[in-house]
Enzyme design. Structure first.
Site, PDB file in Angstrom:
ATOM      1  CG  HIS A 121      -1.827   0.920   1.451  1.00 43.13           C
ATOM      2  ND1 HIS A 121      -1.706   2.132   1.779  1.00 43.13           N
ATOM      3  CD2 HIS A 121      -3.264   0.976   1.315  1.00 43.13           C
ATOM      4  CE1 HIS A 121      -2.893   2.891   1.783  1.00 43.13           C
ATOM      5  NE2 HIS A 121      -3.754   1.884   1.522  1.00 43.13           N
ATOM      6  CG  ASP A 198       0.370  -2.382   6.000  1.00 41.33           C
ATOM      7  OD1 ASP A 198      -0.595  -2.172   6.612  1.00 41.33           O
ATOM      8  OD2 ASP A 198       0.207  -1.447   4.942  1.00 41.33           O
ATOM      9  CD  GLN A 201      -7.055  -4.543   4.392  1.00 42.57           C
ATOM     10  OE1 GLN A 201      -8.073  -5.005   4.654  1.00 42.57           O
ATOM     11  NE2 GLN A 201      -7.058  -3.232   3.793  1.00 42.57           N
ATOM     12  CE  LYS A 224      -7.157  -0.065   6.457  1.00 42.79           C
ATOM     13  NZ  LYS A 224      -7.783   0.549   5.393  1.00 42.79           N
ATOM     14  CB  CYS A 362      -3.640   3.204  -1.579  1.00 38.09           C
ATOM     15  SG  CYS A 362      -4.711   4.592  -1.215  1.00 38.09           S
TER      16      CYS A 362
HETATM   17  C1  LIG Z   1      -2.588  -2.482   3.431  1.00 34.99           C
HETATM   18  C2  LIG Z   1      -2.842  -1.312   3.899  1.00 34.99           C
HETATM   19  N1  LIG Z   1      -1.890  -0.560   4.370  1.00 34.99           N
HETATM   20  C3  LIG Z   1      -1.834   0.606   4.861  1.00 34.99           C
HETATM   21  C4  LIG Z   1      -3.141   1.326   4.992  1.00 34.99           C
HETATM   22  C5  LIG Z   1      -3.448   2.745   5.596  1.00 34.99           C
HETATM   23  O1  LIG Z   1      -4.285   2.691   6.745  1.00 34.99           O
HETATM   24  P1  LIG Z   1      -4.943   3.978   7.325  1.00 34.99           P
HETATM   25  O2  LIG Z   1      -5.511   4.658   6.159  1.00 34.99           O
HETATM   26  O3  LIG Z   1      -5.727   3.680   8.265  1.00 34.99           O
HETATM   27  O4  LIG Z   1      -3.715   4.809   7.905  1.00 34.99           O
HETATM   28  C6  LIG Z   1      -4.452   0.469   4.552  1.00 34.99           C
HETATM   29  C7  LIG Z   1      -5.690   1.015   4.589  1.00 34.99           C
HETATM   30  O5  LIG Z   1      -6.042   1.983   3.899  1.00 34.99           O
HETATM   31  C8  LIG Z   1      -3.951  -0.690   4.000  1.00 34.99           C
HETATM   32  O6  LIG Z   1      -5.036  -1.226   3.587  1.00 34.99           O
END
Ligand SMILES: Cc1ncc(COP(=O)(O)O)c(C=O)c1O
Ligand SMILES: Cc1ncc(COP(=O)(O)O)c(C=O)c1O
Lengths: 405, 156, 405, 156
Positions: A121, A198, A201, A224, A362
């Site tokens: 991401h 990370d 998910q 999430k 993203c």
């Molecule tokens: C795999 C992954 N990493 C990072 C993020 C970023 O998380 P957040 O937007 O809650 O900071 C997300 C979600 O948007 C994600 O799905």
């Protein structure tokens, strides 16, 4: 598990959205919130509100205790060794920025390498990219195979003696691939490389045991995970939180201050500068209790059954192409439809109350690799049912009808 | 029914078989547009003659049916129009797509009006308005020789 | 203004705290929340929840519009020129860190100076201190006078040609001094120095007009402004937001991404990486509407009357010593009691339901200067009344009784 | 009434006129303690003889009545006790202040017990427990030759 009852615990599903029942298939983006979590926020603000950790009056003391209770609940939920290994942030994105920034400051120099994967991401790429500019480090990408997976070997292939950090997703938010993070961590540690996972998910869907996985950092997005927006968690091994410099500076994270200098507070305060997201932290305690009540094993079973069912249903639908085919797959169903752009799909599905996401999610590097400018993505949560999948499939058929005119 | 209004035959036709989807030879103006939200991209090419008339217009890009159809219809209509007419038409279209029920322009024949009005269903889909307007904003940039990439998310 | 009615709009005051009516005098720490704000959070989560700006389905579109509506409401509330000059952060502390970090990266080098005041909160010192370590800059402090004020002259005295930024509080959270920020900005701009105002205590209490004040940056803490926790706002002139590099990296703030590099999104996305505090931003829109409904002029009048009353009452009480005596004073009453430590005061007051704060209030430099290890602080909000002040005074007398045994 | 229990005469007396508030001469162990939450500070000095007995103990610091009284009473009681007795007494006190209604120690006379028990009212004020225990944790650090500043916020 009585899954019908679980849907009932989420108030949003008892309201119609544009005259439709809501078929919410966008949980990888953000999950809906159970009643207990919303109620906790309401009660806290209307009966108990105070800032934490600063005043000695009754409400402040009570709020501080509640705030720290969530830290302990989370510690136990992910089996961290110490509650002070739980740092509250504004989101997973901030959690990763915190690590990249402080680790970069202290340990990285020109020529050092960070190893990511093609599944990452943007939130697990841009913070490292900054170090490319400021420190002259290099970024390497472990490559996916044709099923959209990352194998231990694809990681191993990219490791060399300049590799100073491996930062990888737990569960791809596009292909659904679950990475062998324990094995990757073992490999990395055998070469003295720390690992950041990370877990955006991973955390809402998979059983977590930090001491078993052994990773050094694990980033979580509370919104999430059936929790409020504006909150994330960084799990980090104590030795790192002690070794790294602080990130943001401000009230609450200092020990002594004078005009010439500053000494910083102990953990966990060192990384929690300024007034934190008090109400959100306290409410997130209810999210963890909610998950504990259902049991993460039950959630894993339910969601993996649903994912399999979804794969079957969509495979049977001729025009649907699933994106990725990982053996170990989490609750994400990304797909394309011949001749219909994902945004048109999302609009048509929305008309039936079926909420999915369309775009690159993203993950532009992954989409470039796959040669797809955009994909449609249905992602699952604990509240979803086979009926939801069936409705998704019906609406997909409607897309085909409309476009075959 | 709403969806049928949005995905009319004209749109589906232009969406699937966009006209003028190429890079004009000898273009003397061009501009790029981008909708970061959905990843739609468009690159508009113009050949403007000395009398300020558009003698050739084309585009390259990828996107949803709405954005492709909109670019296709737009490029079809703009040919042989002069700069002033082009600007009027753009603002007429943008007004129609956001506020007005009808087009005001006197410069269009019925057939052209029907084509343009086929995009009016977008009004009920606020998130898709940006798809319909991307090519048009980008055309404005091209005419104004703007160096910045047009971002339809910011403009609508 | 019917102040009784305003108290009624805050649900917390209809509940007893430890069998007492709550006399909440800790608003400088964090304010209580009006019913409309709490309701908005509840309704959003139970009927309308979705993440913003990413998906094209109905709920996501609606949430995005609501989110941006708050930006526009805030722009109008502080009379900023452009809605994109409003950046949402997790708090004022993050807002100041954002400026110090990005401004430091781009514009500061060894020997440059930042000018603060002795009144500054740690949140407006520690972020600059980091640049001392990383860039070798110097930090200067404009000195307070014996009334606990900062005059234009005390600022002028410290400016020299190395001064690259002036960062000052709008309203001291200890002495209550209101700084002449418009005059300071004019002076600074005449020497080409940008000005950051820490508006944590200004924004909830004073009429704000960014175009009139002219400052370059203004940091706001929404939880002190009748809004939810976990949210802050950075106002910054567009030219700065365009000139400065991005701060955190992640989803939502990029334009194009590939393995070699990244281009960043336009304003306001550039500074809003990752999932933002969606629910909090939307609810904060109600806080602004709440303030607009009462009218900031009415709030100013009410609070300045109360502050004067409080000063009178406490001055009449012989053993109380007020901390600071600024001519232009906001709604903060800090004090000491001969022979009784502020923490003992806070505990005894708390027993009567009177919630104040004791300590250094994150202003250690100021307390060192004043020669006080700690002070007691009663701070006011729109819901306070003269009766609250009277109860404060009664409880102070009780402290004296207990300690005179 | 609770407050009266908390601010008993003994506490007010020791709080206002703390005993042993000075820096011992010839001390051979010392440690600093700090409660960042309220800014209480204490510095404990010990002279431990070869037979492991505390021949002198004193403290410097500033803080609320509870923390000053606690340090004052503690230093009074610890004089002439040996290391083992000191450690027992510390853990007995910490247990009492957090959980137990009574002190268990057999090493205290009634007068000493009364003094210590005067601090038991703190139990009902969780935020103030840290004030009462700061000096005691710091004494432990001094005996253990710990270099780290004791932070009572983290310990209770
Ligand atoms: C795999 C992954 N990493 C990072 C993020 C970023 O998380 P957040 O937007 O809650 O900071 C997300 C979600 O948007 C994600 O799905
Ligand atoms: C003057 C001042 N500046 C900065 C801050 C920090 O604000 P926050 O904790 O909301 O980030 C505060 C409040 O704690 C304050 O009073």
């Amino acid at each position: 598990m009585m899954i019908e009852n679980i849907k009932k615990q989420f108030p949003i599903f008892s309201n119609k959205v544009q005259n439709n029942d809501l078929v919410y298939l966008d949980s990888a983006n953000s999950s809906q919130k159970p009643q207990v979590v919303v109620d906790r926020i309401y009660d806290f603000y209307t009966k108990e509100f105070s800032n934490v950790g600063r005043s000695v009056h009754y409400l402040a003391v009570a709020a501080t205790n509640l705030y720290e209770e969530t830290r302990t609940l989370m510690q136990k939920y992910i089996n961290a060794k110490d509650p002070n290994e739980i740092v509250f942030t504004k989101g997973a994105t901030e959690a990763i920025n915190l690590v990249a920034n402080t680790f970069g400051q202290k340990f990285l120099k020109e020529g050092d390498e960070i190893l990511l994967t093609e599944l990452e991401h943007h939130s697990n790429y841009v913070p490292w990219h900054y170090l490319r500019r400021s420190k002259g480090i290099q970024i390497k990408f472990a490559e996916i195979n044709s099923d959209g997976e990352i194998s231990l070997e694809s990681i191993e292939r990219q490791i060399n003696r300049n590799t100073k950090m491996i930062a990888i997703t737990h569960l791809s938010n596009v292909t659904g691939a679950i990475l062998p993070i324990k094995e990757i961590t073992q490999l990395a540690h055998s070469k003295n490389i720390p690992v950041l996972v990370d877990g955006c998910q991973g955390a809402p869907h998979l059983k977590l045991d930090m001491q078993d996985i052994g990773c050094d950092f694990y980033a979580i997005s509370c919104h999430k995970m059936y929790g409020p927006t504006g909150l994330g968690i960084l799990y980090a091994k104590k030795k790192w939180l002690e070794a790294l410099p602080p990130y943001q500076g401000g009230g609450g994270m200092i020990k002594e201050v004078n005009k010439e200098g500053i000494t910083f507070g102990d953990l966990p305060n060192k990384y929690e500068a300024g007034t934190m997201a008090t109400a959100q932290v306290i409410a997130f305690g209810e999210s963890i209790k909610f998950l504990n009540k259902i049991g993460i094993e039950n959630i894993e079973n339910h969601e993996s059954e649903l994912t399999k069912y979804g794969e079957e249903v969509l495979r049977r639908n001729n025009s649907v192409k699933l994106v990725g085919n990982p053996k170990n797959k989490g609750s994400v169903l990304s797909f394309t439809l011949d001749g219909i752009h994902p945004h048109d799909i999302a609009t048509i599905l929305d008309e039936d109350g079926v909420a999915i996401r369309a775009g690159h999610h993203c993950c532009q590097i992954l989409h470039d690799k796959l040669g797809l400018p955009a994909t449609a993505r249905a992602s699952l949560g604990v509240y979803n049912t086979k009926e939801d999948i069936d409705k998704l499939n019906e609406s997909i058929n409607k897309c085909k009808d409309i476009f075959s005119k | 029914m709403n969806l049928k209004e949005l995905y009319q035959e004209i749109i589906l036709d232009h969406g699937k078989n966009p006209r003028n989807l190429k890079k004009s030879e000898n273009f003397n103006k061009d501009a790029k547009g981008h909708n970061p939200l959905c990843g739609d991209k468009v690159h508009v090419f113009l050949k403007i003659d000395e009398d300020k008339k558009i003698s050739d217009i084309s585009f390259e890009g990828s996107g949803c049916a709405i954005s492709m159809a909109s670019a296709s219809i737009m490029t079809d209509l703009m040919k042989e129009k002069n700069e002033k007419e082009v600007k009027e038409l753009i603002s007429d279209f943008l007004d129609m797509i956001k506020h007005n029920p009808e087009l005001k322009s006197k410069n269009l024949d019925d057939n052209e009006k029907t084509k343009l009005m086929s995009l009016s269903g977008v009004k009920q889909y606020p998130m898709r308005v940006k798809c319909a307007t991307l090519a048009w904003h980008t055309l404005t940039s091209a005419i104004n020789n703007s160096q910045n990439e047009t971002n339809s998310e910011k403009l609508d």
